[in-house]
Design a protein around this motif. Structure first.
Motif, short mmCIF file in Angstrom:
data_model
loop_
_atom_site.label_atom_id
_atom_site.label_comp_id
_atom_site.label_asym_id
_atom_site.label_seq_id
_atom_site.Cartn_x
_atom_site.Cartn_y
_atom_site.Cartn_z
N PRO A 277 35.68 45.19 49.25
CA PRO A 277 34.96 44.87 50.19
C PRO A 277 35.38 43.26 50.16
O PRO A 277 35.25 42.63 50.98
CB PRO A 277 33.49 44.63 49.88
CG PRO A 277 33.15 45.25 48.58
CD PRO A 277 34.69 45.94 47.98
N GLY A 278 36.33 42.81 49.16
CA GLY A 278 36.57 41.39 49.32
C GLY A 278 37.69 41.21 50.08
O GLY A 278 38.18 42.35 50.75
N CYS A 279 38.49 40.05 49.48
CA CYS A 279 39.57 39.00 49.77
C CYS A 279 40.87 39.67 49.27
O CYS A 279 41.26 39.25 48.31
CB CYS A 279 39.51 37.63 49.77
SG CYS A 279 38.88 36.78 50.99
N ARG A 280 41.70 41.04 49.44
CA ARG A 280 42.62 41.62 49.42
C ARG A 280 43.53 40.96 49.96
O ARG A 280 45.26 40.65 50.08
CB ARG A 280 42.61 42.68 49.68
CG ARG A 280 41.78 43.86 49.89
CD ARG A 280 41.99 45.33 49.93
NE ARG A 280 41.90 45.19 51.21
CZ ARG A 280 40.71 45.89 52.14
NH1 ARG A 280 39.91 45.97 51.49
NH2 ARG A 280 41.21 46.39 53.07
N PHE B 124 32.56 48.26 41.40
CA PHE B 124 32.37 47.63 42.43
C PHE B 124 32.19 47.99 43.61
O PHE B 124 31.52 48.53 44.58
CB PHE B 124 32.20 45.96 42.02
CG PHE B 124 31.34 45.59 43.67
CD1 PHE B 124 30.29 44.59 42.97
CD2 PHE B 124 32.28 44.84 44.47
CE1 PHE B 124 29.75 43.93 44.19
CE2 PHE B 124 31.84 43.98 45.25
CZ PHE B 124 30.01 43.93 45.49
N SER B 125 33.56 48.44 43.76
CA SER B 125 33.96 48.73 44.95
C SER B 125 33.74 49.98 45.01
O SER B 125 33.54 50.28 46.34
CB SER B 125 35.62 48.93 45.21
OG SER B 125 36.49 47.91 44.16
N LEU B 126 33.10 51.05 44.77
CA LEU B 126 33.11 52.29 45.51
C LEU B 126 31.43 51.99 45.19
O LEU B 126 30.31 53.15 45.65
CB LEU B 126 33.05 53.11 43.46
CG LEU B 126 34.91 54.08 43.64
CD1 LEU B 126 34.63 54.60 42.23
CD2 LEU B 126 34.74 54.80 45.18
N ILE C 163 35.31 40.39 43.75
CA ILE C 163 34.05 39.82 43.91
C ILE C 163 32.78 40.76 43.10
O ILE C 163 31.76 40.53 43.32
CB ILE C 163 33.86 39.89 45.53
CG1 ILE C 163 34.29 41.26 45.95
CG2 ILE C 163 34.46 38.61 45.96
CD1 ILE C 163 33.55 41.53 47.45
N GLY C 164 33.72 41.66 42.48
CA GLY C 164 32.45 42.70 41.57
C GLY C 164 31.93 41.40 40.30
O GLY C 164 30.83 42.40 39.98
N GLY C 165 32.30 40.29 40.47
CA GLY C 165 31.76 39.61 39.73
C GLY C 165 30.21 39.08 39.91
O GLY C 165 29.33 38.75 39.10
#
Length: 560
Positions: free
Chosen positions: A206-209, A108-110, A161-163
């Protein structure tokens, strides 16, 4: 299909996936909607567009490439996307849903592109969740919200958040199987952080790290979210998906009577597994109440299935105590035993007393493993929800088959590479006697010169019809009786219920008719329990189903 009116023009209209018809816009629509010069000359049918998409899809290499193609289609033309799925369900469902969606989530991040069609609610949004939800819906009606916090995705754990990809995939299945209008569905991911360090350290995530919310802070965020849903979308069905074990059960128990609420990992997985056990029992000629059942994997799915089997055994005439006595649950520490530290209260209800297992052999760490449990219990049903690949070894299976004429073996873990055993091995080790269904797709197996199709325990055979019926009749809640009605309807449609050599699941091509049968049974159950706000009789319930059904066909678009 009724005419749809819009103030959008030109490129803005083509950017709206709900209205975009691409080359299917008529000459008149092109003139009135400012589309001249933005589309090729030819006016094409939806069928031609599907044929083009299929030709492109077939030329792609990997499943991930096919996933990206399907998602791009969904983001640009909703009707074409859903018609494409419907016309090529066998090839597309494993791409937009399990197993490929698991690989897509891990990337998802990519691969993330905005807009994705999903709604992202972060911890910082808590004071204004109601306003954020209203903005996300853009004034449209919403019948169903599919929400995840992505802590327990598809056997691959916390994915942040890839979910959102699992939400988008399952909503596509809702439309494909049951006929939900895709514009009335809302995919939501609750970004409460992640405990996967690789995501926290990834500058592209892109989510909350930050670590996940825990305890009272987490519960307060969930409470604020549910309150916002009730305020913005009163009466909408809330579908919980891929929450961690403890939170999944607690959230469902807390809110299922406050608003229509359903957890597919608990109730859907359990319903499908129970339907398979019921159908296999009928096919094998074994009364349900005579089963001895071992469940390997005591997480959300395993405990949910076990509770469903308790209900199934009770409906067959056993008391709750005797029904629980028929089930043996095993987790990573071995057979669940009283006195152990068991994180899940639901799992703890299946712990065995030390007196019961005094004759069982233990390993060097004092654990009672799967092979020993099978040797002592001589189960008639073996279910795997452990994500431990190969756990159903030859020794385990042969020991089971030595004591049972038609062993029912269900390696339900997914993705495919995490299955407890392959159907080919199970049938080989039992001389073709095993009744097998799996959680992921497997190729047919040759048994005594005949090809045997392997049924996949795919939740798409249950949750779309269940959710669609709950929405169509305006159910105040999703009751246990409604879930029971769903699994009974599914069991009746399983070929193996009348022939032990037949598959223990219908084909994907039948998923629409199965979903309809499930929906009718659930709608009638809601009426019988007095839970249906929009139907007073079974006949009215069926009429509501007909009225709510959506089909992927183009209607006229009119400028206003």
């Amino acid at each position: 299909m009724p005419t749809r009116q819009t103030r959008l023009r030109g490129r803005h209209l083509l950017a709206d996936p709900a209205l975009n018809k691409g080359t299917a816009f008529s000459p008149r629509e092109r003139r009135e909607l400012g589309l001249e010069g933005l589309l090729p000359e030819a006016v094409e049918t939806l069928e031609t567009q599907v044929a083009r998409a299929w030709a492109c899809f077939g030329g792609l290499g990997s499943d991930l490439e096919k996933f990206r193609f399907a998602q791009a289609l969904r983001r640009t033309n909703s009707t074409l996307f859903h018609r494409f799925l419907a016309d090529h369900i066998d090839d597309l469902l494993p791409i937009v849903y399990t197993p490929t969606v698991g690989a897509a989530i891990q990337r998802f991040s990519l691969d993330h592109q905005s807009p994705s069609g999903g709604v992202y609610l972060a911890c910082s949004d808590q004071p204004r969740l109601e306003g954020v939800l209203r903005q996300a819906a853009a004034g449209g009606a919403v019948d169903l919200i599919l929400v995840t916090d992505a802590e327990g995705i598809l056997g691959i754990g916390d994915q942040g958040i890839g979910g959102i990809e699992i939400c988008l995939g399952k909503l596509a299945v809702y439309t494909l199987c049951a006929g939900f209008d895709p514009q009335r569905l809302l995919p939501v991911v609750l970004d409460v952080g992640t405990n996967r360090q690789s995501l926290i350290d990834d500058p592209l995530y892109p989510g909350c790290r930050q670590p996940r919310l825990q305890g009272s802070a987490y519960d307060a965020f969930i409470a604020a979210f549910v309150a916002a849903v009730q305020a913005v979308f009163p009466g909408a069905l809330l579908h919980w998906e891929d929450f961690g074990v403890a939170n999944a059960h607690r959230n469902l128990a807390t809110y299922r009577h406050q608003l229509p609420s359903f957890n597919d990992d608990i109730q859907g997985t359990r319903g499908v597994a129970c339907a398979v056990v019921l159908a296999a029992s009928r096919g094998a000629g074994v009364p349900v109440e005579d089963h001895r059942i071992v469940v390997f994997g005591a997480g959300t799915a395993g405990c949910g299935i076990a509770e469903g089997l308790v209900r199934l055994l009770q409906r067959s005439g056993l008391s709750e105590q005797r029904a629980r006595g028929r089930l043996w649950l095993i987790d990573r520490e071995g057979l669940l035993l009283e006195g152990q530290t068991i994180a899940s209260p639901l799992a703890a209800r299946f712990a065995r007393s030390t007196e019961e297992v005094s004759g069982f052999e233990r390993d060097a760490d004092g654990r009672i493993g799967l092979l020993e449990v099978v040797s002592q219990v001589r189960p008639t049903v073996l279910i795997g929800t452990s994500t431990v690949a190969g756990a159903f070894s030859r020794a385990v299976v042969e020991r089971m088959a030595a004591a049972v004429e038609k062993p029912i073996i269900l390696p339900l873990s997914n993705p495919t590479q995490l299955a407890e055993a392959t159907p080919a091995d199970l049938l080989a080790w039992t001389g073709g006697r095993a009744l097998v269904a799996t959680g992921s797709p497997f190729a047919p197996v040759l048994v005594d010169g005949l090809e045997r199709r392997i049924g996949q325990c795919n939740n798409c055979f249950l949750y779309p019809g269940l959710g669609f019926a709950a929405v169509a009749v305006g159910a105040r809640e999703v009751s246990e009786a409604m879930v029971d009605a769903a699994l009974e309807a599914l069991a009746e449609r399983i070929p193996g219920s009348s022939d032990p050599t037949a598959p223990l699941m219908p084909t994907l091509a039948e998923v629409g008719s199965v979903a309809r049968a499930v929906a009718e049974a659930v709608a009638k159950a809601a009426v019988n329990e007095g839970l249906a706000r929009l139907a007073a009789t079974p006949a009215e319930a069926i009429e509501r189903l007909d009225q709510a059904s959506w089909e992927p066909v183009y209607g006229a678009v009119e400028a206003v």
